[in-house]
Design a protein around this motif. Structure first.
Motif, PDB file in Angstrom:
ATOM      1  N   CYS A 145       0.843  -1.164  -0.036  1.00  0.00           N
ATOM      2  CA  CYS A 145      -0.065   0.067  -0.067  1.00  0.00           C
ATOM      3  C   CYS A 145       0.948   1.334  -0.048  1.00  0.00           C
ATOM      4  N   LEU A 191      -6.542   5.433  -0.923  1.00  0.00           N
ATOM      5  CA  LEU A 191      -5.285   5.118  -0.258  1.00  0.00           C
ATOM      6  C   LEU A 191      -4.929   6.056   0.967  1.00  0.00           C
ATOM      7  N   ILE A 220      -6.549   3.887   3.462  1.00  0.00           N
ATOM      8  CA  ILE A 220      -5.602   2.724   3.687  1.00  0.00           C
ATOM      9  C   ILE A 220      -4.420   3.085   4.507  1.00  0.00           C
ATOM     10  N   ILE A 224      -5.214   2.698   8.077  1.00  0.00           N
ATOM     11  CA  ILE A 224      -5.381   1.474   8.374  1.00  0.00           C
ATOM     12  C   ILE A 224      -4.164   0.662   8.834  1.00  0.00           C
ATOM     13  N   PHE A 243     -11.025  -4.612   7.157  1.00  0.00           N
ATOM     14  CA  PHE A 243      -9.600  -4.863   7.374  1.00  0.00           C
ATOM     15  C   PHE A 243      -9.458  -5.367   8.919  1.00  0.00           C
TER      16      PHE A 243
END
Lengths: 14, 256
Positions: free
Chosen positions: B148, B209, B212, B215, B237
């Motif tokens: 990522c 993103l 993410i 995350i 997730f």
């Protein structure tokens, strides 16, 4: 372009 | 009254560091089963759901439900004052206006005590039912983090395509494109290195993103990340704790 969805479109408030 | 003792302060430190950039104000709801948090980020795109089960604690008691309204930025500052290996005990009265954190150094007699003022936080609670997902993947959390981070240099969006024999991460940007393909593998000697795919339907979903990036701050909590995705619904997730979990629900992006 892409549209960002939000969570309130899927989950209900309690 | 709440009294919860962590064998090591590092666990709560990692949890707070993992979520403090996604949500700032949240209620820590303490019950006999442990501590839960549910909070949505300001843009309503990312939801944090935390359960620290009572088995995580070396000692735990909570006679009745207690809600601790916490400003995570302030909480993070206090929690950084303790050593990673210290015992950490959280203490709160039944209707508290503050929570006390007691750090005990295992190698000396040093005891540090801090208190954090609590807030009234009026947040909405979203009802999340157990869902059947089109695909569930499990992979090393550190690999997911690297993929990522690498792809975020190219694009604001991450496309995830899952078939029964591959997982493809893709980013398309103005300066170029990138993709990483993984195949399921079982590592018997190092199970945390394994990659598994359970597939009901092939998946093609796109996510922001920047969310993410928040995350993957949970990476240090677990060797593996579980990602549950269905087409056109929020993805889950999950970093599993010894007892409990840190979950993020992320709404997808769609082609205009």
């Amino acid at each position: 372009g892409r549209i960002q969805f939000d969570l309130y479109q899927y989950f209900q408030r309690e | 009254m709440l009294e919860g003792k962590f064998e090591e302060a590092s666990l709560l430190k990692k949890v707070v560091e993992s979520i403090k950039d996604s949500v700032q104000l949240c209620n820590f709801v303490c019950s006999e089963h442990g501590i839960t948090v549910q909070a949505v980020d300001d843009s309503r795109v990312l939801l944090v759901s935390l359960l620290i089960g009572n088995e995580v604690f070396s000692d735990y008691r909570c006679d009745r439900n207690i809600t601790l309204g916490v400003d995570l930025k302030s909480f993070a500052k206090i929690i950084r004052c303790g050593g990673n290996d210290d015992y950490l005990t959280l203490i709160a009265e039944d209707s508290p206006d503050s929570v006390t954190l007691v750090f005990e150094d295992k190698n000396s007699d040093r005891i540090s005590e801090y208190s954090l003022k609590l807030m009234e936080i009026d947040n909405e609670f979203l009802k999340i039912d157990d869902m059947d997902y089109d695909s569930v993947i499990k992979m090393p959390s550190i690999d997911f983090q690297k993929i990522c981070r690498d792809l975020s240099t190219l694009s604001e969006s991450l496309q995830i395509l899952i078939t029964k024999d591959s997982i493809k991460f893709m980013a398309e940007g103005e300066t170029g494109n990138g993709s990483v393909i993984l195949k399921p593998r079982t590592d018997i000697d190092k199970p945390e290195q394994s990659i598994t795919v359970k597939l009901n339907n092939a998946v093609n979903s796109t996510f922001g993103l920047k969310y993410i990036a928040d995350i993957v701050k949970g990476t240090s909590l677990s060797n593996q990340i579980v990602i549950k995705i269905s087409n056109r619904t929020p993805a889950l997730f999950e970093y599993k704790l010894q007892s409990g979990y840190l979950r993020f629900y992320l709404a997808p992006k769609f082609e205009d």
